[in-house]
Design an enzyme around this catalytic site. Sequence first.
Site, mmCIF file in Angstrom:
data_model
loop_
_atom_site.group_PDB
_atom_site.id
_atom_site.type_symbol
_atom_site.label_atom_id
_atom_site.label_comp_id
_atom_site.label_asym_id
_atom_site.label_seq_id
_atom_site.Cartn_x
_atom_site.Cartn_y
_atom_site.Cartn_z
ATOM 1 N N LYS A 1 47.231 9.050 25.961
ATOM 2 C CA LYS A 1 47.616 10.507 26.027
ATOM 3 C C LYS A 1 46.297 11.222 27.094
ATOM 4 C CE LYS A 1 51.805 10.873 24.673
ATOM 5 N NZ LYS A 1 52.835 11.220 25.464
ATOM 6 N N LYS B 1 65.268 8.628 26.358
ATOM 7 C CA LYS B 1 64.965 9.156 24.947
ATOM 8 C C LYS B 1 66.402 9.770 24.533
ATOM 9 C CE LYS B 1 60.187 10.827 24.651
ATOM 10 N NZ LYS B 1 59.325 10.368 25.947
HETATM 11 C C1 0XW Z 1 57.471 11.637 23.236
HETATM 12 N N1 0XW Z 1 56.110 11.231 23.045
HETATM 13 C C2 0XW Z 1 55.150 12.567 22.892
HETATM 14 C C3 0XW Z 1 56.229 10.336 21.900
HETATM 15 C C4 0XW Z 1 56.401 9.089 21.988
HETATM 16 O O1 0XW Z 1 55.700 8.317 21.133
HETATM 17 C C5 0XW Z 1 56.226 9.140 23.614
HETATM 18 C C6 0XW Z 1 55.700 10.158 23.989
HETATM 19 C C7 0XW Z 1 55.875 10.537 25.484
HETATM 20 O O2 0XW Z 1 55.905 11.671 25.950
HETATM 21 O O3 0XW Z 1 56.130 9.622 26.146
HETATM 22 MG MG MG Z 2 56.159 10.681 28.063
#
Ligand code: 0XW
Ligand code: MG
Length: 369
Positions: free
Chosen positions: A163, A265
């Site tokens: 991140k 997702k």
């Molecule tokens: C959605 N997140 C913040 C949590 C997952 O672990 C991956 C990540 C993303 O933005 O890719």
């Molecule tokens: Mg991401």
Amino acid sequence: MKIIRITVWKVPLTSHETYNMAGGKTCDTVDSIVVALDSDTGLRGWGEVCPIPHYLPAYADGVLPAIGEMAPVILGADPVGPEAVGAKMDRWLPGHVYAKSPIDMALWDLTATAAGLPLYALLGGRRSDRLPLYHSITCVAPDEMVRMAKVAYQSGIRQFQVKLGADDDWQNDVERLVKVREAVGDGPLVYGDWNTGATRLDATRVGRAIAHLDIMLEQPCATIEDCTAVKQATGLPMKMDENAHDIESLIKAYDAGCMDAVAIKLSKFGGLSKCRLARDLCLHFGARMCVEDTWGSDITTSALLHLGASTDPSMLMNVCDLSEYVSPRIDASAPVREDGTIAPPEGVGLGVEPDMNVLGEPIAVLEQE
Ligand code: 0XW
Ligand code: MG
């Protein structure tokens, strides 16, 4: 079969490590919404959605009102064939994809349970025994991130999401990527994710500073156009996430040449049904897929594992064991990571059995009048 009851619970999930992203987004304790659909034959299907605050056009307290709004087309419907119920929900209440995701998940759980089959059998069949995991590293001081990467490496993880941007200092982001890349050695996949929080300028400066390294970038800026500009300026591979959420946006990102990889997702697209379509389109586009959800516990994790297990392994980049990042576990017997991999639960349907003590009292029970 007919749906006769919708029960909704709210379960706060606390991250083991406060999860920092660019733009001041953090995930400490967030509410997960759990849904059960009961049928007149006595079968129960489970769903879960856990939006991260400020992350997508989604918030936990929006789920129940949207489900209440859709209740007239859910109650009384035949759960077998989730897309048929999904089409009714889309006509009744356009949009609100994240609130539809747990309903769609529960419909698939019911359908597969009624068929006596594990869910992956209905999503394309089992394509791999075990699925590769990535590990997401919260944006903190670079050396601390290196330590976390090494712990994950020791556990068998070979894909690392770094991140970026939480301290708004592009040079720290360069340090994060250089040091994590070095710490895990050649071979593993390393990618830096800004969660839309970088300007074109800063993302380009970071990308050019590390362009000699084997690194992928993820969703640096807020639009497909800006992400494409960063990719063109840096020559680095690009993963799309926040901007890829329906068929149109996938086509747009593909046409822009900006989608070497993509996050599928569940709640971003509206559930397993929509993600199955997206998955099949991405197979055609040649985009490597990360099959996951925003956040969540064991119900969400099991659902994404069934979709991942039914996806062509050559195009499945990785999956995420979301339940590993938070507590409590909703089903403590659900699968966990082992040597950097994970497998869907055994058994019919989703294969999860939520712990009713963890769920507590429901926040709503909706029944047909
Ligand atoms: C959605 N997140 C913040 C949590 C997952 O672990 C991956 C990540 C993303 O933005 O890719
Ligand atoms: Mg991401």
